[in-house]
Design a protein around this motif. Structure first.
Motif, PDB file in Angstrom:
ATOM      1  N   UNK A  27      -6.697   2.918  -4.938  1.00  0.00           N
ATOM      2  CA  UNK A  27      -6.972   3.073  -3.516  1.00  0.00           C
ATOM      3  C   UNK A  27      -6.619   4.458  -3.008  1.00  0.00           C
ATOM      4  N   UNK A  28      -5.675   5.116  -3.688  1.00  0.00           N
ATOM      5  CA  UNK A  28      -5.396   6.495  -3.305  1.00  0.00           C
ATOM      6  C   UNK A  28      -4.713   6.622  -1.962  1.00  0.00           C
ATOM      7  N   UNK A  29      -4.788   7.802  -1.372  1.00  0.00           N
ATOM      8  CA  UNK A  29      -4.093   8.072  -0.126  1.00  0.00           C
ATOM      9  C   UNK A  29      -4.985   7.668   1.029  1.00  0.00           C
ATOM     10  N   UNK A  77       3.948   5.678  -5.464  1.00  0.00           N
ATOM     11  CA  UNK A  77       3.834   5.674  -6.931  1.00  0.00           C
ATOM     12  C   UNK A  77       2.836   6.709  -7.382  1.00  0.00           C
ATOM     13  N   UNK A  78       1.676   6.687  -6.697  1.00  0.00           N
ATOM     14  CA  UNK A  78       0.582   7.593  -7.045  1.00  0.00           C
ATOM     15  C   UNK A  78       1.014   9.038  -6.893  1.00  0.00           C
ATOM     16  N   UNK A  89       0.827  -1.205   0.000  1.00  0.00           N
ATOM     17  CA  UNK A  89       0.000   0.000   0.000  1.00  0.00           C
ATOM     18  C   UNK A  89       0.859   1.252   0.000  1.00  0.00           C
ATOM     19  N   UNK A  90       1.873   1.256   0.868  1.00  0.00           N
ATOM     20  CA  UNK A  90       2.751   2.424   0.944  1.00  0.00           C
ATOM     21  C   UNK A  90       3.459   2.625  -0.386  1.00  0.00           C
ATOM     22  N   UNK A  91       3.899   1.518  -0.983  1.00  0.00           N
ATOM     23  CA  UNK A  91       4.561   1.614  -2.293  1.00  0.00           C
ATOM     24  C   UNK A  91       3.638   2.238  -3.321  1.00  0.00           C
TER      25      UNK A  91
END
Lengths: 361, 101
Positions: free
Chosen positions: A136-138, A116-117, A110-112
């Motif tokens: 999923x976004x932030x 990236x986003x 998720x953090x990765x």
């Protein structure tokens, strides 16, 4: 039940036993695990056997270990029961460890993805909704209602794409009207699902919907109160479904006009909301003012926004509904295909735009 | 309740509104655009606003605006908009004598 707790408490005191409820809850999480059944049911079975005299009726369904030879000596019973509990506890700890490891690796992923986003957003890019996990976004800043919506919307777009392909194939294959009707019904229901999802998301965070964060950049350019403008939609569709009868042309023209009038009224309502909000926020900027009262009335204003998004979606839904009534089956199918294809192209354009080579400054 | 019925019948189109309600502004704009001269009652500025609000709630109206056409309760923004897309709103207004053309 209380006598059971006493029994369990004494066993816990021996340090050999984990709470029964925890075993069964991990069991629920890992249904597919073969070793699970032995653990939970054996624990329950053992409890039942031990507490028979106290008429403790376990609500868990018992596995048929009753067929085993039972030693009639209480000491053996207790020993066996302790061993089974140790085993169950060990398995429970293993399952918990596996679960936590799964969570940890998901978190890292998720953090990765978030990084990236962020990188992509800084480059003015757009991450395609095809890899829907990146949708999923932030997570940290997002309410769970919105996170749910984002995921659901990603799936919605994928399903929409499949339905559009199905529709295209059906039209080319010249299937019967009956079959087309089913596809049309599915298509309309799919849009209804979207409006339902949006209604829930509006409750969670109306600004998220209105800002169009959930849509691609080109779609956002055309956004009107959280979605497409119904009258514009009609303009796009009509050339695709000609020829139309005279009556159809009149009906569509009337629908376009009514929709236009309703849209304009809604737009004016939102403008009034902006104006009211700005005025109340700007009141007495230099002086003390009545901060609390101003904020309270501003909050009331913002709460009204949800109603506007819902009304806009209502107009969209009604426009689609009326069009499906005005058109013949074949025309309606072509209309749905045209609409789906149009929105798909907007999304594709957004991707191309994001991927185009940038001029070095 | 009597007061509501009385107010609702005094003109072809009656809107119960609130000065702070922007959806009311939307409906007023829509109907005004047709040339309707509606009677607008701002609940937050009326002396008996509270009681009228309660009476309207008993009729099933949860929030403003609440629209009456020809003395009959039509509903809120949702109903009015839906009727208009249905092409049923204008005929209804005409029957109630709210439109001249």
């Amino acid at each position: 039940m209380s006598s059971l707790s006493t029994q369990l408490a004494s066993l816990r005191g021996m340090g050999l036993y984990e709470p029964f409820h925890q075993i069964s809850s991990w069991g629920d999480t890992f249904r597919g695990d073969g070793s699970l059944n032995i653990g939970s049911s054996t624990g329950a079975q053992a409890d039942t056997r031990l507490d028979n005299r106290n008429e403790y009726a376990s609500h868990e369904s018992m596995e048929p270990t009753r067929g085993e030879q039972e030693s009639s000596r209480p000491f053996d019973k207790i020993q066996r029961r302790l061993a089974q509990n140790r085993e169950a506890a060990r398995k429970s700890r293993m399952r918990k460890k596996a679960y936590v490891q799964q969570l940890e690796s998901s978190r890292v992923k998720l953090v990765q993805l978030e990084q990236e986003l962020q990188r992509a957003q800084q480059q003015g890019g757009y991450i395609s909704s095809v890899s829907d996990s990146s949708h999923l976004g932030l997570i940290g800043n997002m309410s769970s209602g919105i996170a749910t919506f984002e995921m659901a919307y990603g799936h919605w777009v994928e399903k929409q794409h499949k339905m559009i392909c199905e529709l295209r194939i059906a039209l080319q294959a010249q299937v019967t009207d009956v079959e087309l009707k089913i596809l049309i019904e599915n298509g309309l229901n799919h849009y209804n699902n979207l409006f339902r999802m949006k209604a829930d998301a509006a409750k969670a965070d109306v600004f998220y919907l209105i800002s169009g964060k959930w849509r691609t950049s080109v779609e956002r350019f055309f956004l009107w109160i959280g979605g497409f403008r119904p009258s514009e939609l009609l303009n796009i569709l009509v050339p695709q479904i000609e020829p139309l009868t005279d009556k159809q042309q009149v009906d569509i023209s009337n629908l376009r006009q009514s929709s236009r009038q309703a849209e304009d009224a809604l737009s004016q309502g939102i403008e009034k909301l902006q104006q009211t909000l700005a005025e109340s926020m700007a009141l007495d900027l230099m002086g003390a003012g009545n901060y609390r009262a101003q904020m309270d009335s501003a909050i009331e204003n913002l709460e009204a926004l949800e109603g506007f998004v819902n009304q806009a979606d209502n107009l969209r839904q009604k426009a689609l509904h009326h069009m499906s009534r005005i058109l013949t089956t074949r025309q309606a199918a072509r209309g749905l295909l045209a609409l789906g294809e149009y929105l798909h192209r907007l999304r594709a354009l957004s991707s191309l735009w994001a991927a185009r080579p940038h001029e070095p400054t | 309740m009597e007061r509501v019925k009385q107010l609702a019948s005094e003109r072809a189109v009656v809107i119960f509104s609130r000065t702070t309600c922007c959806m009311c502004h939307t409906i007023k704009t829509l109907l005004g655009g047709f040339g309707v001269n509606a009677a607008v009652h701002e609940l937050d500025e009326m002396p008996q606003g509270r009681e009228i609000e309660h009476a309207l709630a008993r009729l099933g109206c949860q929030s403003t605006p609440m629209v009456f056409i020809g003395g009959e309760l039509v509903g809120g923004a949702n109903e009015v908009m839906s009727l208009h897309l249905n092409r049923s709103l204008i005929p209804m207004l005409r029957r109630a004598g709210a439109l001249w053309v």
